[in-house]
Scaffold this motif. Structure first.
Motif, mmCIF file in Angstrom:
data_model
loop_
_atom_site.group_PDB
_atom_site.id
_atom_site.type_symbol
_atom_site.label_atom_id
_atom_site.label_comp_id
_atom_site.label_asym_id
_atom_site.label_seq_id
_atom_site.Cartn_x
_atom_site.Cartn_y
_atom_site.Cartn_z
ATOM 1 N N ARG A 248 -13.301 15.123 -17.612
ATOM 2 C CA ARG A 248 -13.203 13.796 -17.004
ATOM 3 C C ARG A 248 -12.239 13.915 -15.829
ATOM 4 O O ARG A 248 -11.043 14.164 -16.004
ATOM 5 C CB ARG A 248 -12.706 12.775 -18.010
ATOM 6 N N LEU A 249 -12.757 13.722 -14.622
ATOM 7 C CA LEU A 249 -11.971 13.890 -13.405
ATOM 8 C C LEU A 249 -11.760 12.534 -12.760
ATOM 9 O O LEU A 249 -12.719 11.836 -12.416
ATOM 10 C CB LEU A 249 -12.684 14.845 -12.449
ATOM 11 N N GLU A 250 -10.492 12.163 -12.617
ATOM 12 C CA GLU A 250 -10.138 10.870 -12.039
ATOM 13 C C GLU A 250 -9.539 11.079 -10.651
ATOM 14 O O GLU A 250 -8.698 11.953 -10.452
ATOM 15 C CB GLU A 250 -9.137 10.145 -12.939
ATOM 16 N N ARG A 251 -9.961 10.256 -9.734
ATOM 17 C CA ARG A 251 -9.423 10.275 -8.366
ATOM 18 C C ARG A 251 -8.278 9.267 -8.265
ATOM 19 O O ARG A 251 -8.414 8.123 -8.680
ATOM 20 C CB ARG A 251 -10.490 9.901 -7.354
ATOM 21 N N LEU A 252 -7.184 9.701 -7.697
ATOM 22 C CA LEU A 252 -6.022 8.841 -7.488
ATOM 23 C C LEU A 252 -5.590 8.927 -6.028
ATOM 24 O O LEU A 252 -5.917 9.892 -5.333
ATOM 25 C CB LEU A 252 -4.862 9.243 -8.400
ATOM 26 N N ALA A 253 -4.859 7.931 -5.588
ATOM 27 C CA ALA A 253 -4.338 7.924 -4.222
ATOM 28 C C ALA A 253 -2.936 7.350 -4.232
ATOM 29 O O ALA A 253 -2.653 6.373 -4.936
ATOM 30 C CB ALA A 253 -5.233 7.099 -3.297
ATOM 31 N N LEU A 254 -2.048 7.966 -3.457
ATOM 32 C CA LEU A 254 -0.683 7.482 -3.276
ATOM 33 C C LEU A 254 -0.565 6.931 -1.864
ATOM 34 O O LEU A 254 -0.774 7.651 -0.881
ATOM 35 C CB LEU A 254 0.327 8.604 -3.505
ATOM 36 N N VAL A 255 -0.238 5.646 -1.769
ATOM 37 C CA VAL A 255 -0.184 4.943 -0.486
ATOM 38 C C VAL A 255 1.265 4.597 -0.174
ATOM 39 O O VAL A 255 1.993 4.116 -1.050
ATOM 40 C CB VAL A 255 -1.050 3.661 -0.520
ATOM 41 N N ALA A 256 1.688 4.862 1.052
ATOM 42 C CA ALA A 256 3.045 4.535 1.492
ATOM 43 C C ALA A 256 2.995 4.083 2.940
ATOM 44 O O ALA A 256 2.193 4.594 3.735
ATOM 45 C CB ALA A 256 3.978 5.731 1.339
ATOM 46 N N GLN A 257 3.838 3.099 3.276
ATOM 47 C CA GLN A 257 3.884 2.635 4.658
ATOM 48 C C GLN A 257 5.262 2.065 4.955
ATOM 49 O O GLN A 257 5.925 1.503 4.088
ATOM 50 C CB GLN A 257 2.781 1.598 4.916
ATOM 51 N N ASP A 258 5.689 2.223 6.211
ATOM 52 C CA ASP A 258 6.982 1.735 6.679
ATOM 53 C C ASP A 258 6.809 1.168 8.081
ATOM 54 O O ASP A 258 7.507 1.539 9.015
ATOM 55 C CB ASP A 258 8.013 2.866 6.665
ATOM 56 N N THR A 259 5.851 0.264 8.229
ATOM 57 C CA THR A 259 5.531 -0.295 9.538
ATOM 58 C C THR A 259 6.430 -1.452 9.922
ATOM 59 O O THR A 259 6.475 -1.840 11.086
ATOM 60 C CB THR A 259 4.066 -0.771 9.564
ATOM 61 N N GLY A 260 7.133 -2.044 8.941
ATOM 62 C CA GLY A 260 7.945 -3.219 9.229
ATOM 63 C C GLY A 260 7.294 -4.503 8.784
ATOM 64 O O GLY A 260 7.923 -5.566 8.839
ATOM 65 N N GLU A 261 6.034 -4.468 8.349
ATOM 66 C CA GLU A 261 5.358 -5.657 7.837
ATOM 67 C C GLU A 261 4.774 -5.326 6.465
ATOM 68 O O GLU A 261 4.235 -4.240 6.246
ATOM 69 C CB GLU A 261 4.259 -6.131 8.788
ATOM 70 N N ASP A 262 4.905 -6.238 5.534
ATOM 71 C CA ASP A 262 4.380 -6.035 4.193
ATOM 72 C C ASP A 262 2.884 -6.311 4.175
ATOM 73 O O ASP A 262 2.404 -7.273 4.785
ATOM 74 C CB ASP A 262 5.088 -6.970 3.197
ATOM 75 N N TRP A 263 2.167 -5.455 3.453
ATOM 76 C CA TRP A 263 0.733 -5.700 3.210
ATOM 77 C C TRP A 263 0.634 -6.441 1.890
ATOM 78 O O TRP A 263 0.696 -5.839 0.822
ATOM 79 C CB TRP A 263 -0.038 -4.395 3.165
ATOM 80 N N SER A 264 0.465 -7.738 1.948
ATOM 81 C CA SER A 264 0.440 -8.568 0.747
ATOM 82 C C SER A 264 -0.954 -9.125 0.544
ATOM 83 O O SER A 264 -1.492 -9.809 1.428
ATOM 84 C CB SER A 264 1.447 -9.719 0.853
ATOM 85 N N GLY A 265 -1.561 -8.803 -0.591
ATOM 86 C CA GLY A 265 -2.889 -9.305 -0.908
ATOM 87 C C GLY A 265 -3.943 -8.857 0.069
ATOM 88 O O GLY A 265 -4.867 -9.612 0.369
ATOM 89 N N ALA A 266 -3.828 -7.629 0.570
ATOM 90 C CA ALA A 266 -4.769 -7.136 1.577
ATOM 91 C C ALA A 266 -5.895 -6.360 0.904
ATOM 92 O O ALA A 266 -5.708 -5.699 -0.120
ATOM 93 C CB ALA A 266 -4.051 -6.242 2.584
ATOM 94 N N ALA A 267 -7.086 -6.441 1.494
ATOM 95 C CA ALA A 267 -8.208 -5.616 1.069
ATOM 96 C C ALA A 267 -8.046 -4.242 1.717
ATOM 97 O O ALA A 267 -8.083 -4.122 2.944
ATOM 98 C CB ALA A 267 -9.531 -6.257 1.479
ATOM 99 N N LEU A 268 -7.848 -3.217 0.895
ATOM 100 C CA LEU A 268 -7.504 -1.886 1.390
ATOM 101 C C LEU A 268 -8.712 -0.972 1.323
ATOM 102 O O LEU A 268 -9.412 -0.914 0.311
ATOM 103 C CB LEU A 268 -6.355 -1.303 0.559
ATOM 104 N N THR A 269 -8.944 -0.247 2.418
ATOM 105 C CA THR A 269 -9.989 0.764 2.487
ATOM 106 C C THR A 269 -9.349 2.073 2.902
ATOM 107 O O THR A 269 -8.636 2.136 3.908
ATOM 108 C CB THR A 269 -11.086 0.375 3.501
#
Length: 542
Positions: A248-269
């Motif tokens: 059983r192979l699961e795909r995971l992703a680690l997301v990080a950002q420091d743009t100065g604006e929070d991504w709140s309730g965003a649809a992420l692709t």
């Protein structure tokens, strides 16, 4: 302050928008926008904001945008034909001069300072209570700092002493806890203040849009911003309870950002596109061949003046610039394949704060067929390891770390590398397969009529025993000498004959592959003979 007009530089409203406060004077109003979608690439992101414009609007401003915004990527679209979009201008200014553009660190610092003030108030109150109890304990018998002199009885003295003991103990415990909380909050506040101070000179961007809105409609602003990124990781679980093994192979992703604006309730692709990389292949350089000139005639040395310091600094400048420019990370995870890029749309809306911890996202899980082999390399490690050979992986699986499990038991960390001709995952030791490497036997002798040649023989033997109640597919790997000079001759004999003498296209890598029945043992022998002139000195690397 810097103003970057996007197009139609000669239009008067755009030129006025470049002057501080002129945009608002022309009727532009700051819009209350929100981040609706984010497409995340390796090292950059495309952010889309949406806002509602009122009927009759002539100009609007998207304010408090990140300073990493790429002005050339700004696009504005209206959801209705009743809104016509005109000129666009991008303005950069200091965050301190932008009212209402407090960064995420400012909000967190204010909340932390409020908690710190409450902790200090609690500590001060407990210290006051402790001082009061000390003053009572230090008073002369029969007196009180509150009621004055008195003559208490013996029973009253005992009760007072016990009450002072309990109150003092409780107060000291609470005071110790309160001081610990206060110290921890002060450390957090200092760290956040230092982070905020490092970005005190940070700038914010604003986008001024000239438009003609006959009716109210939704306006969409999209732009590229550098910095945010994501990296792939996997979790592999070996399941052997069924009739045929599977992974059983699961795909995971680690997301990080420091743009100065929070991504709140965003649809992420998540996308594998590389917008920051070179868009075309390099062209070949001319290949010229010329006759080398004769070396110059040596001249007597002359005293040379020292080179100017400025010239030395100018020569070192490119090297320093190369050190300062860090390469962009190369993360190319894919889940859904497209014509030229692959994307994965996260089904739920996510919150990724700026400068916060990495956010782990579970993308997908697949059940893959697998065949198990027990592999050992006795010359290096007399241990057997369990290896799962996976079926063809659907889609593109970029290289990344993988956490390995055998059922519910954690085995360790590995690497999923699909660049190999065969995709395999190791799942730790197979303790029920015993491996024995017998001592190496060597023999040397002279050869030839005059004894001018040397003949050296090396023999290795290995014994593998299967202690499982079922057969296993065994693979034994070994190394054979590979001559790199025609003066060295090598002759090898094996028992039994190996299935491959150049395993994975590596000359000299021997592979025995065979099933091993339950409770059975197998012996493998390799004999190598090297022949060369006696005067020849060999250099061996193992």
């Amino acid at each position: 302050m810097t103003c970057l007009p996007i197009h139609r530089l000669a239009v008067l409203p755009l030129l006025l928008a470049c002057v501080p406060g002129a945009a608002l004077a022309q009727g532009a109003a700051p819009l209350a926008s929100r981040i609706s979608t984010v497409t995340l690439y390796p090292g950059s992101a495309t952010v889309e904001r949406t806002a509602r414009v009122a009927a009759g609007s002539r100009a609007v401003v998207f304010d408090c945008l990140p300073q990493g915004l790429d002005a050339r990527s700004v696009q504005v679209q209206a959801a209705s034909g009743a809104v016509r979009v005109g000129d666009i201008a991008v303005q950069l200014r200091e965050r301190a001069l932008a009212p209402g553009c407090a960064g995420p660190q400012d909000e967190r610092l204010r909340a932390l300072e409020q908690r710190l003030a409450e902790a200090r108030a609690e500590t001060g109150a407990l210290e006051l209570a402790h001082s009061y109890l000390q003053s009572i304990a230090g008073s002369a018998p029969g007196t009180s700092p509150v009621t004055g002199p008195g003559t208490p009885g013996a029973g009253q003295i005992g009760a007072t002493t016990e009450a002072l003991r309990k109150s003092g103990q409780e107060t000291l415990v609470r005071l110790h806890q309160a001081r610990a909380r206060q110290d921890e909050l002060e450390r957090q506040a200092q760290a956040l203040a230092a982070e905020r101070g490092a970005g005190a000179r940070a700038r914010v961007a604003s986008v001024t849009v000239a438009l003609a809105a006959e009716q109210g409609a939704e306006l969409r602003l999209s732009y590229q911003v550098r910095g945010p990124s994501w990296s792939p990781s996997y979790r592999a679980t070996l399941e052997t309870a069924a009739a045929s093994p599977a992974v059983r192979l699961e795909r995971l992703a680690l997301v990080a950002q420091d743009t100065g604006e929070d991504w709140s309730g965003a649809a992420l692709t998540l996308s594998t596109g590389q917008p920051l990389r070179t868009t075309g292949a390099p062209l070949p350089r001319p290949w010229t061949v010329d006759v080398r000139p004769d070396p110059p005639v040596p001249q007597p040395p002359r005293a040379m003046a020292p080179a100017p310091a400025m010239a030395a600094r100018s020569e070192a400048a490119p090297a320093e610039a190369a050190v300062e420019s860090e390469p962009l990370p190369d993360f190319t995870v894919a889940v859904t394949e497209g014509a030229y890029a692959t994307e994965f749309a996260v089904p739920q809306r996510v919150n990724v704060p700026s400068g916060g911890p990495k956010v782990a996202l579970a993308l997908q899980a697949q059940q893959l067929g697998a065949s198990l082999i027990t592999r050992t390399t006795p010359a290096l490690d007399a241990t057997a390891y369990l290896v799962a050979r996976l079926a063809q992986l659907p889609g593109v699986w970029p290289t990344g770390p993988v956490a390995l499990y055998r059922g519910a038991a954690y085995v360790g960390q590995g690497v999923l590398d699909t660049s190999q001709p065969e995709q395999e995952l190791p799942f730790g030791r197979d303790e029920r397969v015993a491996v024995t490497a017998e001592p190496e036997r060597r023999a040397s002798a002279s050869a030839g009529l005059t004894g001018a040649r040397t003949e050296r023989t090396t023999e290795r033997s290995y014994v593998v025993t299967n202690r499982h109640p079922q057969p296993v597919q065994l693979q034994v790997l070994d190394a054979a000498p590979v001559p790199l000079d025609a003066q060295i001759k090598v002759e090898s004999h094996y028992e039994p004959a190996p299935q491959d003498t150049a395993w994975r296209a590596q000359p000299g890598t021997i592979a025995w592959s065979q099933p091993l029945a339950a409770g059975a043992s197998a012996r493998f022998t390799a004999r190598h003979t090297l022949r060369h002139d006696r005067e020849l000195r060999l250099r061996e690397q193992r």
